[in-house]
Structures are given as structure tokens and as C-alpha cells.
Design a protein around this motif. Sequence first.
Motif, PDB file in Angstrom:
ATOM      1  N   ALA A 279      -6.551  -1.101  -3.626  1.00  0.00           N
ATOM      2  CA  ALA A 279      -7.265  -2.221  -3.009  1.00  0.00           C
ATOM      3  C   ALA A 279      -8.759  -2.112  -3.290  1.00  0.00           C
ATOM      4  O   ALA A 279      -9.335  -1.015  -3.221  1.00  0.00           O
ATOM      5  CB  ALA A 279      -7.011  -2.244  -1.504  1.00  0.00           C
ATOM      6  N   PRO A 280      -9.414  -3.234  -3.607  1.00  0.00           N
ATOM      7  CA  PRO A 280     -10.867  -3.185  -3.875  1.00  0.00           C
ATOM      8  C   PRO A 280     -11.638  -2.816  -2.611  1.00  0.00           C
ATOM      9  O   PRO A 280     -11.299  -3.264  -1.509  1.00  0.00           O
ATOM     10  CB  PRO A 280     -11.177  -4.608  -4.325  1.00  0.00           C
ATOM     11  CG  PRO A 280     -10.077  -5.457  -3.754  1.00  0.00           C
ATOM     12  CD  PRO A 280      -8.863  -4.591  -3.743  1.00  0.00           C
ATOM     13  N   SER A 281     -12.618  -1.991  -2.760  1.00  0.00           N
ATOM     14  CA  SER A 281     -13.435  -1.582  -1.613  1.00  0.00           C
ATOM     15  C   SER A 281     -14.458  -2.671  -1.313  1.00  0.00           C
ATOM     16  O   SER A 281     -14.897  -3.404  -2.194  1.00  0.00           O
ATOM     17  CB  SER A 281     -14.146  -0.256  -1.910  1.00  0.00           C
ATOM     18  OG  SER A 281     -14.911  -0.368  -3.089  1.00  0.00           O
ATOM     19  N   ASP A 282     -14.826  -2.769  -0.013  1.00  0.00           N
ATOM     20  CA  ASP A 282     -15.793  -3.810   0.414  1.00  0.00           C
ATOM     21  C   ASP A 282     -17.186  -3.480  -0.101  1.00  0.00           C
ATOM     22  O   ASP A 282     -17.552  -2.336  -0.244  1.00  0.00           O
ATOM     23  CB  ASP A 282     -15.794  -3.905   1.938  1.00  0.00           C
ATOM     24  CG  ASP A 282     -14.455  -4.391   2.469  1.00  0.00           C
ATOM     25  OD1 ASP A 282     -13.767  -5.104   1.711  1.00  0.00           O
ATOM     26  OD2 ASP A 282     -14.103  -4.032   3.609  1.00  0.00           O
TER      27      ASP A 282
END
Length: 282
Positions: A279-282
Amino acid sequence: MTAPTAPSDSKSFFHLHLVSDSTGETLNAVAKAAVAQFEMVHPVEHIYALVRGPRQLDRVLRQIESSPGIVMFTMVNDKLRRELETRCRELQIPCIAVLDPVMQVLGAYLGTERTEKPGSQHTLDAEYFSRIEALNYTMAHDDGQNLDTLEEADIVLVGVSRTSKTPTCMYLANRGIKAANYPLVPEVPVPPQIEALESPLVVGLVASPERLMQIRRQRLLSLKEDSQTDYVDLDLIRSEVTAARRLYARHGWPIIDVSRRSIEETAAAILNLHTERLAPSD
């Protein structure tokens, strides 16, 4: 309309007819999951796959008539469906189209009609070939084989003996995940290829020493070998588990305790970790 019930003296054993116009894998999985929720009942399964014409359905109906019970089906041909449902009503036995509620919701939400294509989930598409590739990779990287190509893995499982590394990897491979595993052996240094892994998600598997001792004893008995060895010594197993946990902690690898988990539950937990990692990090 209330579904008819089986006679009280037949509730522990009952006939379960599973009728599919494809391989039947989906239907079998749903049936097993549902029956597992009821204790002290044992289905006598009658499995009919690739039922796609009147002649095949006639054979199914004769079997249902001779051994009445619950009928569960996945068929997309409306004519065959209606014939099966009509005959079951005449016999006064339950007949369940297990995918209908899901298909109805999907159709309403998507605003489109379903296709009458049996077994469409088994088409030879890119996903299918990806699973085959994953299975080939996993089999070639079982039990510490081919360490030099471990970086190509999606997931690498590390654990002491009898922590379900191989079956878990095979389950993951069937989901299209390239999974490899490495067994931790007492007094054998972990190879640099494992220590240096960067691309794959490395997961450490552990179990309680008592559980491991029990499983290992059963394994030795099945092989007709002497059960009085270091392999089942509880103190030595404790040392193995402690050393494994230290290794995992040193590398920051996530740990999953498989003591009371099924293969499916362990794989689900690993897949969650894999999804979170991607999942892409914020």
C-alpha cells in the motif's frame, strides 16, 4: 416458504447433492464452509461436475430421487436450473442456488446483466498463468532450495521445523503469490542470502514449544522412527523457538504464531501483511 426438514433420526447424517456446470470448486468450498458451522452433522456428499446438458442432468436427478437430501447448485443455464428446481419441489427437498444472491446484488449495483458462461472464472487468462508461474516458483524454492533467486519471491517464510511453511507457501502460490521458505535448523548458520533479502516480504513463523513437540512426535510416529530424539526434546525446542524469535527481531521481520491457526488463517494473515506492505504510504 419454510424449507422442509429432515427426519429427526437422520440429522447426524444427511445427503448433500452438489451440482455444478463447471469444476465444482466454488460450490464445494461454499458447502464445506456452511456445513462446518453445524456440530455433530456429517454430509454424505454427492458431487456432480460439468452438468451442462439434459442427459447429465437426468443422471443427477435420478441420484437425488434415490437419495433425497439438500441440493446446492451453481448453474447458469436457465432451462437446466428450472428443471432441477421443479423436480426438487416435487420431491419436497431444499434446492439452493448458492451464487444467486451475490449475482443479483452485483447486477443491480453494476447495472448490467450476467453472462451465461459456465466456469468463466477458470478461463486461461493472465491471472491463471500467473498462478501457474507462482506454483512453479514455489515448488522450486521449497525448503531452502535455490537460495540465489530468492529475491524474485513475493514472500519468504522462515521458521523452525513443523511450522507449516510448505503447505502455507503452496496455498499462497495458488493465489498467485511467489512464495519460498527456509527451514531454521539448530546449529546451522542462516545463509547470507536470507539475511540480505530486501525485495520479498519475509515472515517469521513460530509455534509454542509444546505444540511443536506434539506435532513432531506425530511426524516421527508416522515415519515409524524413534521418538526419543533431540528433535522432540522440549528444552531444545524452546531454544529453537527463542533463537528464531531473536533472528526475526534482529531483522524486523513480522512474526506469526501458527500454534492454533489453520493453513488458511496463516495465509490470510500473511496476505494482509503483504497488502499493507504494497500500500502507498501517506
